[in-house]
Design a protein around this motif. Structure first.
Motif, PDB file in Angstrom:
ATOM      1  N   ALA A  77      -2.853  95.167  69.568  1.00 59.87           N
ATOM      2  CA  ALA A  77      -3.368  96.324  69.401  1.00 59.87           C
ATOM      3  C   ALA A  77      -3.394  96.833  67.996  1.00 59.87           C
ATOM      4  O   ALA A  77      -2.755  96.242  67.113  1.00 59.87           O
ATOM      5  N   PRO A  78      -4.308  97.735  67.746  1.00 60.67           N
ATOM      6  CA  PRO A  78      -4.269  97.926  66.340  1.00 60.67           C
ATOM      7  C   PRO A  78      -3.227  98.671  65.862  1.00 60.67           C
ATOM      8  O   PRO A  78      -2.842  98.401  64.579  1.00 60.67           O
ATOM      9  N   SER A  79      -2.149  99.326  66.587  1.00 58.58           N
ATOM     10  CA  SER A  79      -1.098  99.702  66.174  1.00 58.58           C
ATOM     11  C   SER A  79      -0.099  98.729  65.948  1.00 58.58           C
ATOM     12  O   SER A  79       1.035  98.967  65.553  1.00 58.58           O
ATOM     13  N   ASP A  80      -0.155  97.487  66.615  1.00 59.23           N
ATOM     14  CA  ASP A  80       0.492  96.319  66.270  1.00 59.23           C
ATOM     15  C   ASP A  80       1.816  96.787  67.220  1.00 59.23           C
ATOM     16  O   ASP A  80       2.860  96.139  66.920  1.00 59.23           O
ATOM     17  N   THR A  81       1.702  97.373  68.359  1.00 61.98           N
ATOM     18  CA  THR A  81       2.901  97.699  69.123  1.00 61.98           C
ATOM     19  C   THR A  81       2.682  97.383  70.382  1.00 61.98           C
ATOM     20  O   THR A  81       3.258  97.812  71.597  1.00 61.98           O
ATOM     21  N   GLY A  82       1.465  96.179  70.620  1.00 58.33           N
ATOM     22  CA  GLY A  82       1.372  95.793  72.134  1.00 58.33           C
ATOM     23  C   GLY A  82       0.169  94.900  72.036  1.00 58.33           C
ATOM     24  O   GLY A  82      -0.353  94.367  70.773  1.00 58.33           O
ATOM     25  N   TYR A  83      -0.590  94.599  73.292  1.00 62.11           N
ATOM     26  CA  TYR A  83      -1.745  93.936  73.112  1.00 62.11           C
ATOM     27  C   TYR A  83      -2.778  94.516  73.926  1.00 62.11           C
ATOM     28  O   TYR A  83      -2.821  95.279  74.560  1.00 62.11           O
ATOM     29  N   GLN A  84      -4.124  93.932  73.708  1.00 62.65           N
ATOM     30  CA  GLN A  84      -5.098  94.339  74.428  1.00 62.65           C
ATOM     31  C   GLN A  84      -6.099  93.082  74.841  1.00 62.65           C
ATOM     32  O   GLN A  84      -6.163  92.174  74.141  1.00 62.65           O
ATOM     33  N   LEU A  85      -6.674  93.233  76.031  1.00 54.86           N
ATOM     34  CA  LEU A  85      -7.510  92.097  76.503  1.00 54.86           C
ATOM     35  C   LEU A  85      -9.184  92.865  76.410  1.00 54.86           C
ATOM     36  O   LEU A  85      -9.211  93.869  77.141  1.00 54.86           O
ATOM     37  N   SER A  86      -9.951  92.399  75.830  1.00 55.69           N
ATOM     38  CA  SER A  86     -11.340  92.962  75.579  1.00 55.69           C
ATOM     39  C   SER A  86     -12.286  91.943  75.813  1.00 55.69           C
ATOM     40  O   SER A  86     -12.375  90.850  75.240  1.00 55.69           O
ATOM     41  N   LEU A  87     -13.539  92.405  76.754  1.00 58.55           N
ATOM     42  CA  LEU A  87     -14.503  91.536  76.695  1.00 58.55           C
ATOM     43  C   LEU A  87     -15.874  92.180  75.981  1.00 58.55           C
ATOM     44  O   LEU A  87     -16.242  92.912  76.598  1.00 58.55           O
ATOM     45  N   PHE A  88     -15.980  91.928  74.926  1.00 56.36           N
ATOM     46  CA  PHE A  88     -16.866  92.151  73.806  1.00 56.36           C
ATOM     47  C   PHE A  88     -17.002  93.864  73.651  1.00 56.36           C
ATOM     48  O   PHE A  88     -18.002  94.235  73.394  1.00 56.36           O
TER      49      PHE A  88
END
Length: 251
Positions: A189-200
């Motif tokens: 994640a941008p905050s570097d406190t987690g993760y994200q899954l993104s399709l484009f």
């Protein structure tokens, strides 16, 4: 079939509800012409003569015209110690290439929209961050610009935040393009406190300590942020209860 249509209609209404609500907001001015808008300083950045220390700031402001119903534009401003000017790092569609780092007003109103200060670093932490920012800018991977779903101005700032550890800040939920990861599907994640899954940047989910839980549907974000007892709504951004003077429903 009727159930599928009902679900689809409900989803469309939910996605459109925030932008429709923003039609009544003073922060979105649909009738203004670009050349008539205010581009003056909002008075949020210290004058170089008054602040000899290094400064790093990140801003967000409603985008121009109808786009402001949906999203904000973000940018980064830096000033080394004892410098007499700021450098503004941002992506804009009229630049060639889109990313430009130029001397300018750090807290300039974005076509009449008053910016919100998201991050303010001063002194040695800012000085270290400036060196990292200047090194990272040259490695920004996207030369193309697309308003939706990215890469755009918010894609750049989100990428820069990931690249510079000192930039510990949460981007607004309505910074459309922040979730664009190119060909990658998973990232911090941008905050570097987690993760994200993104399709484009079109569909995805983010789970992080700072951002909370975000669900991205066609670039518009729904979410819950337990840190400030808030929800995130397409177009509107974050809505907090109870709301303090420092909270901004347009974030």
């Amino acid at each position: 079939m009727k159930r599928a249509l009902l679900i689809g209609l409900t989803l469309v209404i939910l996605l459109a509800s925030g932008p429709v609500a923003m039609l009544g907001s003073d922060s979105v001015r649909l009738s203004q012409r670009w050349h008539d808008t205010d581009r003056s300083s909002a008075g949020l950045a210290p004058r170089p003569a008054d602040e000899p220390r290094a400064v790093v700031q990140i801003y967000a402001a409603r985008t121009f015209s109808w786009r402001g119903l949906f999203a904000v534009h973000t940018w980064v401003a830096t000033k080394p110690a004892n410098a007499t000017y700021y450098t503004v790092h941002q992506v804009a569609f009229w630049n060639e290439p889109p990313l430009a780092s130029r001397t300018g007003i750090p807290d300039r109103r974005w076509a009449g929209a008053t910016p919100r200060l998201l991050l303010d670093l001063r002194g040695p932490p800012a000085a270290r961050a400036i060196g990292q920012i200047e090194a990272a800018v040259g490695h920004y991977p996207y030369r193309a610009y697309r308003i939706w779903p990215g890469p755009n101005s918010n894609t750049f700032v989100a990428w820069l935040i990931r690249s510079v550890p000192a930039l510990q800040v949460e981007l607004p939920a309505n910074a459309i393009g922040k979730d664009y990861l190119g060909r990658a599907l998973l990232a911090r994640a941008p905050s570097d406190t987690g993760y994200q899954l993104s399709l484009f940047g079109v569909l995805g989910v983010l789970i992080a300590r700072d951002e909370g839980i975000e669900i991205n549907l066609f670039g518009l974000v729904f979410g819950i942020d337990a840190n400030d007892w808030g929800i995130k709504w397409p177009g509107v951004g974050r809505i907090c209860w109870p709301q303090s003077p420092s909270d901004n429903p347009n974030q």
